[in-house]
Design a protein around this motif. Sequence first.
Motif, short mmCIF file in Angstrom:
data_model
loop_
_atom_site.label_atom_id
_atom_site.label_comp_id
_atom_site.label_asym_id
_atom_site.label_seq_id
_atom_site.Cartn_x
_atom_site.Cartn_y
_atom_site.Cartn_z
N PHE A 30 0.83 -1.20 0.00
CA PHE A 30 0.00 0.00 0.00
C PHE A 30 0.87 1.26 0.00
N TRP A 31 1.80 1.33 0.94
CA TRP A 31 2.64 2.53 1.04
C TRP A 31 3.61 2.65 -0.13
N ILE A 61 1.52 4.29 -2.71
CA ILE A 61 1.29 5.70 -2.38
C ILE A 61 2.56 6.52 -2.58
N MET A 114 -10.98 0.16 2.95
CA MET A 114 -12.13 0.68 3.67
C MET A 114 -13.00 -0.41 4.30
N HIS A 137 -11.71 -1.53 7.64
CA HIS A 137 -11.81 -0.51 8.68
C HIS A 137 -13.27 -0.28 9.10
N ARG A 141 0.11 12.58 3.08
CA ARG A 141 -0.69 11.47 2.55
C ARG A 141 -1.41 10.71 3.66
N ALA A 142 -0.73 10.49 4.76
CA ALA A 142 -1.37 9.81 5.90
C ALA A 142 -2.52 10.63 6.45
N ILE A 177 -5.45 10.28 4.06
CA ILE A 177 -6.05 8.95 4.18
C ILE A 177 -6.87 8.87 5.47
N ASN A 229 -10.13 10.80 5.11
CA ASN A 229 -11.08 10.07 4.27
C ASN A 229 -11.70 8.90 5.02
N PHE A 230 -10.88 8.16 5.75
CA PHE A 230 -11.40 7.03 6.51
C PHE A 230 -12.38 7.52 7.58
#
Length: 144
Positions: free
Chosen positions: A69-70, A73, A85, A88, A127-128, A131, A134-135
């Motif tokens: 993932f990272w 990104i 998503m 989570h 970026r974190a 993210i 958004n979460f």
Amino acid sequence: MTDTIRRSGEERQASIQHTSAALGIDEALVSQLVDTFYARVREDDLLGPIFQSALGEDWDPHLAKLKDFWSAIALGTRRYNGRPMPAHLRLSDRISEAHFGRWLGLFRETVDELMPNPAAADFFYDRANMIGRNFQAMIFALNS
């Protein structure tokens, strides 16, 4: 109506790769970031129990997925093809905004410590932060 220039996927990928190279970010650094950060998460009094309930003792597959993932990104690789998503959302009854704040705080501490320069730290932190926002928006909007 505004004139918007949309970049292709290849152009976005090339831009990410150029930026990460200029900042000194590579696969080894991404791997170190994930390992260091999630070791801290495991030990954290607030976050550790949440992750423990979701992952148990089998962290290796999750860490591999997080590295993919990272890498996607930060380096523009295309190794990650998951959907974070839903996983989570399954935790939505056990997490709060405090969990997100703590996650982001630990992340910031980790990138500040590991990154080769402040711009690289900001690159990851920005970026974190996006993210996390958004979460939170998805999780807490669905629960209200």
